[in-house]
Design a protein around this motif. Structure first.
Motif, PDB file in Angstrom:
ATOM      1  N   LEU A   1       0.833  -1.208   0.000  1.00 36.35           N
ATOM      2  CA  LEU A   1       0.000   0.000   0.000  1.00 36.35           C
ATOM      3  C   LEU A   1       0.866   1.255   0.000  1.00 36.35           C
ATOM      4  CD1 LEU A   1      -2.783   1.373   0.186  1.00 36.35           C
ATOM      5  CD2 LEU A   1      -2.626   1.110   2.676  1.00 36.35           C
ATOM      6  N   GLU A   2       1.929   1.271   0.782  1.00 37.10           N
ATOM      7  CA  GLU A   2       2.814   2.439   0.819  1.00 37.10           C
ATOM      8  C   GLU A   2       3.513   2.652  -0.521  1.00 37.10           C
ATOM      9  OE1 GLU A   2       2.949   4.819   3.136  1.00 37.10           O
ATOM     10  OE2 GLU A   2       1.274   3.662   3.925  1.00 37.10           O
ATOM     11  N   LEU A   3       3.915   1.570  -1.171  1.00 34.67           N
ATOM     12  CA  LEU A   3       4.532   1.689  -2.496  1.00 34.67           C
ATOM     13  C   LEU A   3       3.524   2.229  -3.508  1.00 34.67           C
ATOM     14  CD1 LEU A   3       6.582  -1.623  -2.485  1.00 34.67           C
ATOM     15  CD2 LEU A   3       7.531   0.697  -2.422  1.00 34.67           C
ATOM     16  N   MET A   4       2.288   1.743  -3.437  1.00 36.24           N
ATOM     17  CA  MET A   4       1.241   2.245  -4.338  1.00 36.24           C
ATOM     18  C   MET A   4       0.992   3.736  -4.098  1.00 36.24           C
ATOM     19  SD  MET A   4      -1.520  -0.852  -4.351  1.00 36.24           S
ATOM     20  CE  MET A   4      -1.202  -2.400  -5.185  1.00 36.24           C
ATOM     21  N   LYS A   5       1.004   4.139  -2.841  1.00 36.35           N
ATOM     22  CA  LYS A   5       0.845   5.561  -2.529  1.00 36.35           C
ATOM     23  C   LYS A   5       2.027   6.369  -3.051  1.00 36.35           C
ATOM     24  CE  LYS A   5      -2.038   5.214   1.611  1.00 36.35           C
ATOM     25  NZ  LYS A   5      -2.073   5.414   3.081  1.00 36.35           N
ATOM     26  N   GLY A   6       3.217   5.795  -2.991  1.00 37.33           N
ATOM     27  CA  GLY A   6       4.394   6.469  -3.527  1.00 37.33           C
ATOM     28  C   GLY A   6       4.244   6.740  -5.016  1.00 37.33           C
ATOM     29  N   LEU A   7       3.728   5.764  -5.745  1.00 35.08           N
ATOM     30  CA  LEU A   7       3.477   5.964  -7.170  1.00 35.08           C
ATOM     31  C   LEU A   7       2.393   7.016  -7.379  1.00 35.08           C
ATOM     32  CD1 LEU A   7       4.017   5.193 -10.114  1.00 35.08           C
ATOM     33  CD2 LEU A   7       2.295   3.391  -9.862  1.00 35.08           C
ATOM     34  N   ALA A   8       1.349   6.963  -6.566  1.00 35.35           N
ATOM     35  CA  ALA A   8       0.258   7.944  -6.693  1.00 35.35           C
ATOM     36  C   ALA A   8       0.768   9.365  -6.444  1.00 35.35           C
ATOM     37  CB  ALA A   8      -0.868   7.597  -5.725  1.00 35.35           C
ATOM     38  N   ARG A   9       1.676   9.521  -5.499  1.00 39.36           N
ATOM     39  CA  ARG A   9       2.265  10.848  -5.272  1.00 39.36           C
ATOM     40  C   ARG A   9       3.126  11.263  -6.463  1.00 39.36           C
ATOM     41  NH1 ARG A   9       1.994   9.095   0.072  1.00 39.36           N
ATOM     42  NH2 ARG A   9       3.932   7.926   0.003  1.00 39.36           N
ATOM     43  N   TYR A  10       3.934  10.340  -6.958  1.00 39.95           N
ATOM     44  CA  TYR A  10       4.820  10.628  -8.084  1.00 39.95           C
ATOM     45  C   TYR A  10       4.025  11.031  -9.330  1.00 39.95           C
ATOM     46  CZ  TYR A  10       8.390  10.071 -11.652  1.00 39.95           C
ATOM     47  OH  TYR A  10       9.239  10.299 -12.703  1.00 39.95           O
ATOM     48  N   GLU A  11       2.914  10.320  -9.575  1.00 42.63           N
ATOM     49  CA  GLU A  11       2.111  10.582 -10.760  1.00 42.63           C
ATOM     50  C   GLU A  11       0.982  11.583 -10.497  1.00 42.63           C
ATOM     51  OE1 GLU A  11       1.010   6.727 -12.364  1.00 42.63           O
ATOM     52  OE2 GLU A  11       2.990   6.511 -13.276  1.00 42.63           O
ATOM     53  N   ASN A  12       0.957  12.141  -9.301  1.00 41.28           N
ATOM     54  CA  ASN A  12       0.054  13.237  -8.939  1.00 41.28           C
ATOM     55  C   ASN A  12      -1.435  12.876  -8.983  1.00 41.28           C
ATOM     56  OD1 ASN A  12      -0.285  15.840  -7.980  1.00 41.28           O
ATOM     57  ND2 ASN A  12      -0.506  16.712 -10.030  1.00 41.28           N
ATOM     58  N   TYR A  13      -1.776  11.696  -8.439  1.00 42.42           N
ATOM     59  CA  TYR A  13      -3.182  11.354  -8.280  1.00 42.42           C
ATOM     60  C   TYR A  13      -3.489  10.900  -6.843  1.00 42.42           C
ATOM     61  CZ  TYR A  13      -1.638   6.521  -9.269  1.00 42.42           C
ATOM     62  OH  TYR A  13      -0.989   5.310  -9.255  1.00 42.42           O
ATOM     63  N   ILE A  14      -2.651  11.296  -5.910  1.00 41.22           N
ATOM     64  CA  ILE A  14      -2.839  10.874  -4.523  1.00 41.22           C
ATOM     65  C   ILE A  14      -4.179  11.339  -3.954  1.00 41.22           C
ATOM     66  CG2 ILE A  14      -1.606  12.836  -3.486  1.00 41.22           C
ATOM     67  CD1 ILE A  14      -1.393   9.170  -2.268  1.00 41.22           C
ATOM     68  N   ASP A  15      -4.686  12.473  -4.413  1.00 43.49           N
ATOM     69  CA  ASP A  15      -5.979  12.966  -3.922  1.00 43.49           C
ATOM     70  C   ASP A  15      -7.142  12.066  -4.331  1.00 43.49           C
ATOM     71  OD1 ASP A  15      -4.640  15.083  -2.793  1.00 43.49           O
ATOM     72  OD2 ASP A  15      -5.178  16.514  -4.372  1.00 43.49           O
ATOM     73  N   GLN A  16      -6.950  11.260  -5.362  1.00 44.99           N
ATOM     74  CA  GLN A  16      -7.996  10.357  -5.833  1.00 44.99           C
ATOM     75  C   GLN A  16      -7.725   8.909  -5.437  1.00 44.99           C
ATOM     76  OE1 GLN A  16      -7.104  11.436  -9.776  1.00 44.99           O
ATOM     77  NE2 GLN A  16      -8.668  13.026  -9.915  1.00 44.99           N
ATOM     78  N   PHE A  17      -6.630   8.661  -4.766  1.00 44.68           N
ATOM     79  CA  PHE A  17      -6.200   7.314  -4.407  1.00 44.68           C
ATOM     80  C   PHE A  17      -7.165   6.715  -3.388  1.00 44.68           C
ATOM     81  CE2 PHE A  17      -3.532   4.234  -2.133  1.00 44.68           C
ATOM     82  CZ  PHE A  17      -2.955   3.556  -3.192  1.00 44.68           C
ATOM     83  N   ALA A  18      -7.763   5.581  -3.714  1.00 43.09           N
ATOM     84  CA  ALA A  18      -8.770   4.973  -2.846  1.00 43.09           C
ATOM     85  C   ALA A  18      -8.387   3.575  -2.370  1.00 43.09           C
ATOM     86  CB  ALA A  18     -10.114   4.912  -3.587  1.00 43.09           C
ATOM     87  N   VAL A  19      -7.238   3.081  -2.745  1.00 43.64           N
ATOM     88  CA  VAL A  19      -6.821   1.731  -2.374  1.00 43.64           C
ATOM     89  C   VAL A  19      -6.573   1.663  -0.868  1.00 43.64           C
ATOM     90  CG1 VAL A  19      -5.059  -0.048  -2.732  1.00 43.64           C
ATOM     91  CG2 VAL A  19      -5.800   1.377  -4.651  1.00 43.64           C
ATOM     92  N   THR A  20      -6.990   0.565  -0.269  1.00 46.06           N
ATOM     93  CA  THR A  20      -6.780   0.321   1.156  1.00 46.06           C
ATOM     94  C   THR A  20      -6.080  -1.025   1.326  1.00 46.06           C
ATOM     95  OG1 THR A  20      -8.872  -0.865   1.417  1.00 46.06           O
ATOM     96  CG2 THR A  20      -8.927   1.548   1.749  1.00 46.06           C
ATOM     97  N   LYS A  21      -5.593  -1.259   2.516  1.00 44.97           N
ATOM     98  CA  LYS A  21      -4.998  -2.565   2.818  1.00 44.97           C
ATOM     99  C   LYS A  21      -6.032  -3.665   2.580  1.00 44.97           C
ATOM    100  CE  LYS A  21      -3.049  -5.352   6.546  1.00 44.97           C
ATOM    101  NZ  LYS A  21      -2.640  -5.389   7.956  1.00 44.97           N
ATOM    102  N   GLU A  22      -7.257  -3.413   2.995  1.00 42.97           N
ATOM    103  CA  GLU A  22      -8.318  -4.405   2.837  1.00 42.97           C
ATOM    104  C   GLU A  22      -8.584  -4.706   1.362  1.00 42.97           C
ATOM    105  OE1 GLU A  22      -8.115  -2.836   6.703  1.00 42.97           O
ATOM    106  OE2 GLU A  22      -8.517  -1.685   4.882  1.00 42.97           O
ATOM    107  N   SER A  23      -8.560  -3.675   0.519  1.00 42.68           N
ATOM    108  CA  SER A  23      -8.815  -3.922  -0.909  1.00 42.68           C
ATOM    109  C   SER A  23      -7.648  -4.679  -1.548  1.00 42.68           C
ATOM    110  CB  SER A  23      -9.111  -2.623  -1.654  1.00 42.68           C
ATOM    111  OG  SER A  23      -8.013  -1.740  -1.633  1.00 42.68           O
ATOM    112  N   ILE A  24      -6.436  -4.415  -1.086  1.00 43.05           N
ATOM    113  CA  ILE A  24      -5.284  -5.172  -1.582  1.00 43.05           C
ATOM    114  C   ILE A  24      -5.433  -6.641  -1.189  1.00 43.05           C
ATOM    115  CG2 ILE A  24      -2.804  -5.551  -1.285  1.00 43.05           C
ATOM    116  CD1 ILE A  24      -2.541  -2.479  -1.057  1.00 43.05           C
ATOM    117  N   LEU A  25      -5.783  -6.892   0.053  1.00 42.65           N
ATOM    118  CA  LEU A  25      -5.954  -8.270   0.506  1.00 42.65           C
ATOM    119  C   LEU A  25      -7.078  -8.976  -0.247  1.00 42.65           C
ATOM    120  CD1 LEU A  25      -5.443  -7.741   4.333  1.00 42.65           C
ATOM    121  CD2 LEU A  25      -3.924  -8.998   2.774  1.00 42.65           C
TER     122      LEU A  25
END
Length: 150
Positions: free
Chosen positions: A15-39
């Motif tokens: 999840l943290e790596l996915m958030k890192g990509l979302a920050r890099y690609e500038n869509y962190i404000d729309q990022f909805a992935v959770t640990k539960e959804s990954i599982l």
């Protein structure tokens, strides 16, 4: 450093790596992935994606997230590389190449005809990286989007 399939215990760091990509690609404000959804969607019988992780010094420093398009005009699947991300401190260590080697091995194991992905416009470093692996832009097709209101 070594690459392996992600396992459920990797969900927090994935999840943290996915958030890192979302920050890099500038869509962190729309990022909805959770640990539960990954599982839910990344593991088990009905999983929607397969994730590979790169470990270095007991930490996950990179990830590749893929999903298949099962039926195509070739009667073979295509493997979509949805996300490839390496933390800044681990770049230039071969992590991206190792992740891509696992992705292409996985693609071959499912009988895929090709691996496809998109590169963010203006990301010259990514383009250079993928060209170095033998990848090339798809000159026949370009991406289109239809945003659906909720």
């Amino acid at each position: 450093m070594h690459v392996r399939l992600a396992v459920p215990k990797d969900a927090d760091r994935l999840l943290e790596l996915m958030k890192g990509l979302a920050r890099y690609e500038n869509y962190i404000d729309q990022f909805a992935v959770t640990k539960e959804s990954i599982l839910e969607h990344g593991f088990g019988d009905g999983r929607l994606f397969t994730a590979f992780v790169a470990e270095h010094d007991n930490d996950l420093v990179g990830m590749a997230v893929t999903y298949p398009i099962h039926w195509t005009y070739t009667l073979r699947p295509k493997l979509v590389l949805k996300e490839l991300f390496v933390v800044e401190a681990a770049r230039s260590m071969g992590v991206g190449k190792a992740l891509m080697a696992s992705v292409t091995s996985h693609a071959r194991s499912i009988g895929a005809s090709e691996v496809i992905w998109t590169v963010m416009t203006g990301n010259a470093a990514a383009e250079k990286f993928y060209r170095g692996l033998g990848g090339s832009p798809d000159v026949k097709w370009n991406n289109w989007t239809l945003i659906l209101d909720e």
